[in-house]
Design a protein around this motif. Structure first.
Motif, PDB file in Angstrom:
ATOM      1  N   ASP A  18       0.828  -1.203   0.000  1.00  0.00           N
ATOM      2  CA  ASP A  18       0.000   0.000   0.000  1.00  0.00           C
ATOM      3  C   ASP A  18       0.865   1.256   0.000  1.00  0.00           C
ATOM      4  O   ASP A  18       2.098   1.186  -0.095  1.00  0.00           O
ATOM      5  N   GLU A  19       0.231   2.406   0.129  1.00  0.00           N
ATOM      6  CA  GLU A  19       0.950   3.677   0.105  1.00  0.00           C
ATOM      7  C   GLU A  19       1.913   3.805   1.281  1.00  0.00           C
ATOM      8  O   GLU A  19       2.988   4.402   1.153  1.00  0.00           O
ATOM      9  N   LYS A  20       1.516   3.264   2.426  1.00  0.00           N
ATOM     10  CA  LYS A  20       2.364   3.340   3.618  1.00  0.00           C
ATOM     11  C   LYS A  20       3.688   2.610   3.384  1.00  0.00           C
ATOM     12  O   LYS A  20       4.766   3.106   3.731  1.00  0.00           O
ATOM     13  N   LEU A  21       3.591   1.437   2.791  1.00  0.00           N
ATOM     14  CA  LEU A  21       4.808   0.677   2.498  1.00  0.00           C
ATOM     15  C   LEU A  21       5.641   1.398   1.445  1.00  0.00           C
ATOM     16  O   LEU A  21       6.873   1.454   1.543  1.00  0.00           O
ATOM     17  N   SER A  22       4.993   1.982   0.433  1.00  0.00           N
ATOM     18  CA  SER A  22       5.713   2.698  -0.613  1.00  0.00           C
ATOM     19  C   SER A  22       6.503   3.869  -0.025  1.00  0.00           C
ATOM     20  O   SER A  22       7.652   4.117  -0.405  1.00  0.00           O
ATOM     21  N   ALA A  23       5.898   4.553   0.945  1.00  0.00           N
ATOM     22  CA  ALA A  23       6.577   5.677   1.596  1.00  0.00           C
ATOM     23  C   ALA A  23       7.785   5.199   2.393  1.00  0.00           C
ATOM     24  O   ALA A  23       8.845   5.848   2.393  1.00  0.00           O
ATOM     25  N   ALA A  24       7.638   4.054   3.060  1.00  0.00           N
ATOM     26  CA  ALA A  24       8.757   3.490   3.832  1.00  0.00           C
ATOM     27  C   ALA A  24       9.902   3.087   2.910  1.00  0.00           C
ATOM     28  O   ALA A  24      11.086   3.283   3.231  1.00  0.00           O
ATOM     29  N   VAL A  25       9.563   2.539   1.736  1.00  0.00           N
ATOM     30  CA  VAL A  25      10.581   2.142   0.761  1.00  0.00           C
ATOM     31  C   VAL A  25      11.340   3.373   0.263  1.00  0.00           C
ATOM     32  O   VAL A  25      12.569   3.365   0.159  1.00  0.00           O
ATOM     33  N   LYS A  26      10.598   4.447  -0.035  1.00  0.00           N
ATOM     34  CA  LYS A  26      11.244   5.683  -0.508  1.00  0.00           C
ATOM     35  C   LYS A  26      12.176   6.257   0.558  1.00  0.00           C
ATOM     36  O   LYS A  26      13.260   6.765   0.247  1.00  0.00           O
ATOM     37  N   GLU A  27      11.728   6.182   1.821  1.00  0.00           N
ATOM     38  CA  GLU A  27      12.570   6.675   2.921  1.00  0.00           C
ATOM     39  C   GLU A  27      13.863   5.874   3.002  1.00  0.00           C
ATOM     40  O   GLU A  27      14.950   6.436   3.204  1.00  0.00           O
ATOM     41  N   PHE A  28      13.765   4.546   2.827  1.00  0.00           N
ATOM     42  CA  PHE A  28      14.959   3.689   2.835  1.00  0.00           C
ATOM     43  C   PHE A  28      15.857   4.017   1.654  1.00  0.00           C
ATOM     44  O   PHE A  28      17.080   4.138   1.803  1.00  0.00           O
ATOM     45  N   GLN A  29      15.266   4.201   0.483  1.00  0.00           N
ATOM     46  CA  GLN A  29      16.046   4.498  -0.717  1.00  0.00           C
ATOM     47  C   GLN A  29      16.792   5.827  -0.579  1.00  0.00           C
ATOM     48  O   GLN A  29      17.940   5.955  -1.020  1.00  0.00           O
ATOM     49  N   LYS A  30      16.149   6.792   0.060  1.00  0.00           N
ATOM     50  CA  LYS A  30      16.795   8.086   0.274  1.00  0.00           C
ATOM     51  C   LYS A  30      18.011   7.939   1.182  1.00  0.00           C
ATOM     52  O   LYS A  30      19.077   8.512   0.909  1.00  0.00           O
ATOM     53  N   ALA A  31      17.849   7.166   2.266  1.00  0.00           N
ATOM     54  CA  ALA A  31      18.951   6.955   3.212  1.00  0.00           C
ATOM     55  C   ALA A  31      20.114   6.216   2.557  1.00  0.00           C
ATOM     56  O   ALA A  31      21.281   6.434   2.910  1.00  0.00           O
ATOM     57  N   GLU A  32      19.813   5.363   1.576  1.00  0.00           N
ATOM     58  CA  GLU A  32      20.844   4.568   0.889  1.00  0.00           C
ATOM     59  C   GLU A  32      21.350   5.240  -0.379  1.00  0.00           C
ATOM     60  O   GLU A  32      22.163   4.663  -1.101  1.00  0.00           O
ATOM     61  N   LYS A  33      20.813   6.466  -0.660  1.00  0.00           N
ATOM     62  CA  LYS A  33      21.191   7.205  -1.859  1.00  0.00           C
ATOM     63  C   LYS A  33      20.889   6.431  -3.133  1.00  0.00           C
ATOM     64  O   LYS A  33      21.685   6.372  -4.083  1.00  0.00           O
ATOM     65  N   LEU A  34      19.695   5.828  -3.132  1.00  0.00           N
ATOM     66  CA  LEU A  34      19.183   5.115  -4.296  1.00  0.00           C
ATOM     67  C   LEU A  34      18.053   5.929  -4.917  1.00  0.00           C
ATOM     68  O   LEU A  34      17.489   6.825  -4.276  1.00  0.00           O
TER      69      LEU A  34
END
Length: 502
Positions: free
Chosen positions: A440-456
């Motif tokens: 869902d959208e909540k998971l998508s937001a968590a994935v984006k947050e992880f990607q930002k922290a990993e510079k992806l």
């Protein structure tokens, strides 16, 4: 002409001249000569026969002995019938190899195994300096090919393979009914090539498909680090040819740095060479104490004693888990019962048998179980394992299955891999929302947050580098917050405090 023949001939001539033509004496002499010649021929034939049977290249005496065994007649009859009657051409060597395999398999022991030349070479590679493959020790258990432990830093460990994972197929080919060495031959291959495994993991619904890129697997078996409070930690990943030398080097380096206590870690260590296990165990077990007992089929027991004159004099704790097997369990049993060393972790694998290897001239070999090994107190741990003094389990996320980086997980999808991603992100401190397998959208937001922290790239989609990064961070998190290591440190601190009071 021999002396005996000359004497006989002279006697005949002399009697002929004296008899002046009388035939009776001559006939008797001829008959005597014939008899003596017959004796001579019999003795000569016997001598030649004995020489050939003893020294001839074909060893006919061995063939006669084998064929004279009544229990082998059915085997010969079947062999000859196949050769004479089968509709197509037959490879006789293949028939013989199959017969040997069948004989060994009939024992019903997963650790007794006939190995072809190629399989024998593969087996020897596993205890030498390096080999090419995925880096996982496997055993046959209850008819299944089970991972005992992945090698530290190997492709198998990096993709998340764990002890007790069951391999169902290799590159789409079922390995049901194969021996461990046959399965290993399929799994190993050249560096850079890819192999696909179908895995069944206890406690996880459904099967897992894992693609692994093979690599050179160096047999570096000892790793060390200095933790806080001058507590050294040494991990032994297997018992190979150079393990004792490696261990002594690491221990000396830690002592030079002021080590005050030691954590010895044999988690995920599937075993290896018995000789190395004896030497290493002797470093920590007082001189003259029992390391193990070996029990043979006649009930006779032999005790292996420690020969170390100077025993390790620092506080020590041993770490074990379900991947600690065979030689690791010999070490654990001896430290627990003969040296009073506390053990932390989870119950060990439970392999309590010992094998001997027989090599053949064509390069093939076979291993056969020749004894049971018992702990110093006479306990047989086979299929039972060794219980630690301090039972400490790893967190749930340590057992999460591998996610194939080729999968593309995105919004509106509902699947088991999505549920795994939710659990992984939560363990890493992100908020994926409800753990239900729905993207869902909540998971998508968590994935984006992880990607930002990993510079992806912040796509909100889990695939490729994002998938690999999630799994790598989770592995690093487990190493950093390892509850079993934390418990071992706690136990050692108590021992150090007690030594100060003394």
């Amino acid at each position: 002409m021999s002396k005996e023949e000359k004497d006989i001939e002279n006697f005949s001539i002399e009697n002929q001249s004296e008899d002046n033509g009388t035939d009776n004496k001559y006939i008797k002499i001829k008959k005597f000569r014939f008899i003596m010649m017959m004796f001579f021929l019999v003795f000569m034939t016997a001598g030649i026969t004995i020489f050939v049977l003893s020294f001839g290249e074909d060893k006919p005496v061995e063939k006669i002995t084998v064929r004279d065994r009544a229990e082998f007649m059915k085997l010969y009859d079947v062999f000859e019938s196949i050769k004479g009657n089968y509709v197509d051409d037959i490879d006789e060597n293949q028939l013989i190899e199959g017969a040997i395999n069948g004989m060994v398999d009939a024992i019903g022991d997963p650790y007794s195994d006939y190995m072809t030349k190629e399989e024998t070479n593969s087996f020897h590679d596993s205890i030498n300096s390096s080999f090419e493959g995925i880096g996982a020790q496997v055993e046959e258990k209850e008819g299944k090919i089970v991972i005992v432990a992945p090698i530290k830093g190997s492709p198998a460990e990096k993709v998340g393979l764990r002890a007790n994972d069951i391999i169902l197929a290799v590159d789409g080919k079922s390995i049901q009914g194969m021996t461990a060495t046959e399965a290993v031959t399929l799994i190993r291959g050249k560096k850079g090539t890819e192999v696909e495994l179908l895995i069944s993991r206890p406690g996880i619904d459904g099967n897992i498909t894992v693609k692994i890129t093979r690599d050179v697997i160096p047999i570096e078996t000892v790793y060390s680090e200095m933790l806080k409070n001058k507590i050294g930690k040494v991990q032994i990943t297997s018992f190979s040819n150079n393990t004792l030398t490696e261990l002594q080097t690491h221990l000396n380096e830690l002592k030079e740095k002021g080590m005050k206590a030691l954590i010895l870690d044999v988690r995920q260590n599937p075993g290896g060479l018995l000789e190395q296990a004896i030497y290493i165990t002797s470093l920590f077990v007082p001189n003259g104490e029992v390391i193990y007992q070996m029990e043979y089929n006649d009930g006779k027991r032999e005790r292996q004693l420690s020969g170390q004159k100077e025993s390790f004099d620092l506080p020590l704790v041993l770490l074990v888990d379900g991947g600690s097997a065979s030689a690791s369990e010999i070490l654990a049993g001896a430290l627990k019962e003969s040296a009073g060393v506390p053990i932390v972790g989870e119950k060990t694998f439970g392999k309590g048998t010992a094998q001997s290897a027989v090599d053949f001239n064509d390069g093939s070999s076979f291993k056969i179980t020749t004894a049971r090994w018992l702990t110093p107190n006479g306990n047989w741990i086979h299929e039972k394992g060794i219980e630690p003094d301090y039972q400490v389990s790893l967190p749930e996320y340590a057992y999460l299955p591998y996610i194939n980086p080729e999968l593309e997980l995105k919004e509106s999808m509902l699947s088991d891999p999505v549920k795994v991603v939710e659990k992984m992100l939560k363990a890493l401190g992100y908020d994926p929302g409800k753990i239900d397998g729905f993207f869902d959208e909540k998971l998508s937001a968590a994935v984006k947050e992880f990607q930002k922290a990993e510079k992806l790239e912040e796509t909100g989609v889990v695939t490729g580098d994002t998938t690999l990064s999630i799994m790598e961070r989770l592995r690093e998190n487990l190493i950093k917050n390892d509850p079993q290591v934390k418990k071992a440190i706690e136990v050692l601190k108590e021992k150090l405090e007690e030594s100060k009071k003394d």
